[in-house]
Design an enzyme around this catalytic site. Sequence first.
Site, PDB file in Angstrom:
ATOM      1  CG  ASN A 220      -1.894   1.130   1.279  1.00  0.00           C
ATOM      2  OD1 ASN A 220      -2.691   1.312   0.587  1.00  0.00           O
ATOM      3  ND2 ASN A 220      -1.306   2.269   2.050  1.00  0.00           N
ATOM      4  CD  GLU A 221      -1.654   5.417   0.156  1.00  0.00           C
ATOM      5  OE1 GLU A 221      -0.986   6.336   1.028  1.00  0.00           O
ATOM      6  OE2 GLU A 221      -2.873   5.610   0.135  1.00  0.00           O
TER       7      GLU A 221
ATOM      8  CD1 TRP B 147      -2.100   6.756   8.271  1.00  0.00           C
ATOM      9  CD2 TRP B 147      -0.821   5.292   9.518  1.00  0.00           C
ATOM     10  NE1 TRP B 147      -2.264   5.511   7.849  1.00  0.00           N
ATOM     11  CE2 TRP B 147      -1.541   4.701   8.789  1.00  0.00           C
ATOM     12  CE3 TRP B 147      -0.166   4.740  10.503  1.00  0.00           C
ATOM     13  CZ2 TRP B 147      -1.515   3.277   8.408  1.00  0.00           C
ATOM     14  CZ3 TRP B 147      -0.139   3.309  10.338  1.00  0.00           C
ATOM     15  CH2 TRP B 147      -0.646   2.489   9.238  1.00  0.00           C
TER      16      TRP B 147
ATOM     17  CD  GLU C 148      -6.443   3.677   1.403  1.00  0.00           C
ATOM     18  OE1 GLU C 148      -6.282   5.126   1.822  1.00  0.00           O
ATOM     19  OE2 GLU C 148      -5.671   2.871   1.729  1.00  0.00           O
TER      20      GLU C 148
ATOM     21  CE1 TYR D 151      -6.801   8.113   0.513  1.00  0.00           C
ATOM     22  CE2 TYR D 151      -8.521   8.856   1.601  1.00  0.00           C
ATOM     23  CZ  TYR D 151      -7.875   7.945   1.361  1.00  0.00           C
ATOM     24  OH  TYR D 151      -7.803   6.754   1.975  1.00  0.00           O
TER      25      TYR D 151
ATOM     26  CD1 TRP E 186      -9.656   6.111   5.147  1.00  0.00           C
ATOM     27  CD2 TRP E 186      -8.845   4.291   4.614  1.00  0.00           C
ATOM     28  NE1 TRP E 186      -8.567   5.744   6.228  1.00  0.00           N
ATOM     29  CE2 TRP E 186      -8.333   4.395   5.714  1.00  0.00           C
ATOM     30  CE3 TRP E 186      -8.613   2.910   4.264  1.00  0.00           C
ATOM     31  CZ2 TRP E 186      -7.535   3.898   6.659  1.00  0.00           C
ATOM     32  CZ3 TRP E 186      -7.644   1.964   4.892  1.00  0.00           C
ATOM     33  CH2 TRP E 186      -7.140   2.466   6.145  1.00  0.00           C
TER      34      TRP E 186
HETATM   35  C1  GCO Z   1      -3.640   6.305   3.111  1.00  0.00           C
HETATM   36  C2  GCO Z   1      -3.608   5.308   3.810  1.00  0.00           C
HETATM   37  C3  GCO Z   1      -4.645   5.265   4.815  1.00  0.00           C
HETATM   38  C4  GCO Z   1      -5.148   6.411   5.529  1.00  0.00           C
HETATM   39  C5  GCO Z   1      -6.096   7.325   4.732  1.00  0.00           C
HETATM   40  C6  GCO Z   1      -6.507   8.667   5.230  1.00  0.00           C
HETATM   41  O1  GCO Z   1      -4.114   6.265   1.819  1.00  0.00           O
HETATM   42  O2  GCO Z   1      -2.756   7.281   3.448  1.00  0.00           O
HETATM   43  O3  GCO Z   1      -3.709   3.940   2.986  1.00  0.00           O
HETATM   44  O4  GCO Z   1      -4.046   4.642   5.830  1.00  0.00           O
HETATM   45  O5  GCO Z   1      -5.469   6.397   7.042  1.00  0.00           O
HETATM   46  O6  GCO Z   1      -5.606   7.382   3.146  1.00  0.00           O
HETATM   47  O7  GCO Z   1      -5.225   9.448   5.280  1.00  0.00           O
END
Ligand code: GCO
EC number: 3.2.1.21
Length: 457
Positions: free
Chosen positions: A166-167, A418, A363, A303, A410
Amino acid sequence: MVRNQFPPDFMWGVATASYQIEGAVAEGGRKPSVWDTFSQTPGRVLNGETGDPACDHYHRYETDIQLMVELGIKHYRFSIAWSRIIPDGRGTVNEAGLDFYQRLVDTLLKNGITPHATLFHWDSPQALEDLYGSWRSREMAQDFADYVAVVVNKLGDRITSWMTINEIPCFTHLGYQVNALPPHAPGTIVSRPKEVWQTSHHALLAHGLGVQAIRANSTVPCTVSLVDNCAVTVPITETPENILAAQKAFALCGENGGIIFPALTGSYSPVLLELLGNEAPDILPGDLEIIHQPLDQLGLNIYSATYVRASDNSQGFEFLGLPKGYPRMNMPWLNIVPECIYWGIRHISETLDRADLPILITESGCAAEDELTPQGEVIDTDRIMYLRQHFKSAYRALVERYPLKGYFVWSLMDNFEWAWGYQRRFGLIYLDYITQKRIPKASFQWYAECIRQNRVV
Ligand code: GCO
């Protein structure tokens, strides 16, 4: 024709991650991850909060799965904690850790929900940080692949959708920074950009070796994906010039040219390598072939986005800042740009020329200032507004026949955000962290209706 009708097999889901929801950080044989260490380091996480107990999902997963059934989703994306499975990062396997995920997966399947397992969502074993500095070492890639083989060997007869990592930008370029305190674990300060780019290169290698380990150990047909949070560039108006500008800008963004390009095309973006010069990562012969593994689909975490317009400067584009009052949700970076979903998908198909690659939005969601009413409800019409506009952007991609196959919101429930701790709420379900009570928000009911009607309501 019913407006905004999605295909009958469209995958509606929700996403979570192990360290953000599980809690039970010292139970069932789990050993510390770099996020345990990071969050326990004073000053690194707001209010000194940690991922324990989070949502106590380790003990409450059956309740949470019943809420998923109530929501009506048929797809659930979660992550597996490496330090539950191989607590020291390499060597001895912790059967209790495997058993937890087997129970989780079997309960999902029993309730008609397809599990989508992310094998790495940032919580790597602290033991490997102590041993060789985690992603600074090339050894991490092979240790990751060995861990993947253990998991897939155990669960590869019932999980049909695997997501390797992931990311990558978040735990490398935000986990290691040049002469600055990184906002993410492991929080290592390095002295030059090359060291940071080397960590993301090692993570790409881990992804490639992880794909090979999945395919070698799965005993049923399965899909394998990478999950990426590419930087999405959006033309301020969709003229041919501005669209070209947005495509050029997409290629030049470091986290695109240095992550998604190698993974999907087999080479780093040439403009990025030129820009990096001596700070580019060391790439050994054969690395790019390992990294560029054939994938069955790509997960995109999107996002927001940056507006771009054509320019007569040498780059041919300019990024546009946002006016002071530009609408955003409850995170500094969460500017509301619904076209981000459409353009994120289009860039993969067109700018990267990968129209062959099915895409999942793995997400999409927002933090909002959720408050309980005296009646004990959360009427989050702001989150509904955000999601409604982003779903419509996804619908446009479908109408224009881009290969979008599913959408994971998400997140299922508020969780450990975090470095922001529990202050920022992204869930469709409100979490009372004192009582661990789950309270479905208005957006939960709204999403359930979208799923029921299979369209944007
Ligand atoms: C990210 C992570 C998630 C975050 C969400 C909100 O995309 O940073 O996969 O763990 O919690 O995106 O920031």
